[in-house]
Design a protein around this motif. Sequence first.
Motif, PDB file in Angstrom:
ATOM      1  N   TRP A 175       0.834  -1.219   0.000  1.00 62.97           N
ATOM      2  CA  TRP A 175       0.000   0.000   0.000  1.00 62.97           C
ATOM      3  C   TRP A 175       0.860   1.257   0.000  1.00 62.97           C
ATOM      4  O   TRP A 175       0.552   2.229  -0.690  1.00 62.97           O
ATOM      5  N   LEU A 176       1.978   1.223   0.755  1.00 62.66           N
ATOM      6  CA  LEU A 176       2.854   2.392   0.815  1.00 62.66           C
ATOM      7  C   LEU A 176       3.682   2.506  -0.461  1.00 62.66           C
ATOM      8  O   LEU A 176       3.888   3.615  -0.981  1.00 62.66           O
ATOM      9  N   GLY A 177       4.132   1.365  -0.991  1.00 60.39           N
ATOM     10  CA  GLY A 177       4.885   1.386  -2.239  1.00 60.39           C
ATOM     11  C   GLY A 177       4.054   1.944  -3.387  1.00 60.39           C
ATOM     12  O   GLY A 177       4.549   2.743  -4.194  1.00 60.39           O
ATOM     13  N   ASN A 178       2.788   1.537  -3.472  1.00 63.84           N
ATOM     14  CA  ASN A 178       1.903   2.055  -4.514  1.00 63.84           C
ATOM     15  C   ASN A 178       1.650   3.548  -4.346  1.00 63.84           C
ATOM     16  O   ASN A 178       1.563   4.296  -5.327  1.00 63.84           O
ATOM     17  N   THR A 179       1.547   3.991  -3.108  1.00 63.25           N
ATOM     18  CA  THR A 179       1.276   5.411  -2.844  1.00 63.25           C
ATOM     19  C   THR A 179       2.446   6.286  -3.266  1.00 63.25           C
ATOM     20  O   THR A 179       2.263   7.291  -3.970  1.00 63.25           O
ATOM     21  N   VAL A 180       3.655   5.906  -2.841  1.00 60.70           N
ATOM     22  CA  VAL A 180       4.812   6.740  -3.196  1.00 60.70           C
ATOM     23  C   VAL A 180       5.105   6.663  -4.693  1.00 60.70           C
ATOM     24  O   VAL A 180       5.577   7.638  -5.298  1.00 60.70           O
ATOM     25  N   HIS A 181       4.793   5.516  -5.302  1.00 62.79           N
ATOM     26  CA  HIS A 181       4.982   5.401  -6.756  1.00 62.79           C
ATOM     27  C   HIS A 181       4.047   6.350  -7.491  1.00 62.79           C
ATOM     28  O   HIS A 181       4.440   7.011  -8.463  1.00 62.79           O
ATOM     29  N   LEU A 182       2.801   6.438  -7.026  1.00 60.95           N
ATOM     30  CA  LEU A 182       1.836   7.345  -7.643  1.00 60.95           C
ATOM     31  C   LEU A 182       2.277   8.803  -7.470  1.00 60.95           C
ATOM     32  O   LEU A 182       2.269   9.589  -8.432  1.00 60.95           O
ATOM     33  N   LEU A 183       2.671   9.168  -6.266  1.00 60.29           N
ATOM     34  CA  LEU A 183       3.085  10.538  -6.004  1.00 60.29           C
ATOM     35  C   LEU A 183       4.374  10.895  -6.740  1.00 60.29           C
ATOM     36  O   LEU A 183       4.571  12.039  -7.159  1.00 60.29           O
TER      37      LEU A 183
END
Length: 291
Positions: A175-183
């Motif tokens: 969940w955190l990896g996907n979030t920082v990838h999006l940002l």
Amino acid sequence: MLAQLFAVMAPVLVGASIGFGWIRLGLNYPTEFITKLVFNIGTPALVLASLANAEVDPHTFGRTLATTFVVLAGMAVASFGVARLLGKPWQVIISPMMYPNAGNMGLPVSLYAFGKEGFTFAMTAWVANALIQFTIGMMMATRGNPWKALARNPTLYSIAISLTLLLSGVHLPAWLGNTVHLLSGLTIPLMLITLGVSLASIQARSLSSGFLFTLCRVPIALALSFGIAAWFGLPPVAASAVALQMSMPVAVYNYLFAQRSRREPEYVASLVFCSTVLAFVYLPLELAFML
């Protein structure tokens, strides 16, 4: 080969041209807001997304980091000779010599030139550059308490977290990896557009001195990068990524630091402008050799 080189340089040229044209058309660009957004959210997210889950040998990563640190030290030493050649104080020349535009321009070029593997090494070189620039460089340019500026720099925290995760072999949760990838996806486009905005806003003078500076800086950066990379035994893609990053044009941050320290900001602006213009000539030649 020409098509490959154009594919690498076109996104950079188009992105910077959008920002340049936006200002020339008289349209408003919230530079302060965008800079804070990229600096406080986009860049830390890009560092985490690129390094925390990178599939790279920690030993090679460490050698790449060490290579960049030694190159930066070599560029600092070389700045004394270049300063004497240009007839300028070394305090004015040392930052433009040391700190290339490895973020706004270097990361996009490296991504399209070397792919995911090379981009990790380019990001490593940028991390080393950022660690020095936003610690020693910021302390040299800051009037007042430099430690407060360092404590408020989120990029340093993201670098520390990324290095800890990379060296320990721990990965970010999904969940955190996907979030920082999006940002992180907003960072490079905004960097390029802001680069164009900065070039359109800078009042460049001393153009002949700026071109001479670039003709001195680029060969020194390439020679140091490839020489020290060979000394550390870096693989070819890592050596090329470091050399490409360190030969990038002068970072716009140097102009901002010169303004803050009041060390001939107009002259530093000419170094930023001239080196960036010449980059669209010499970078394709470099890439033709590296690819």
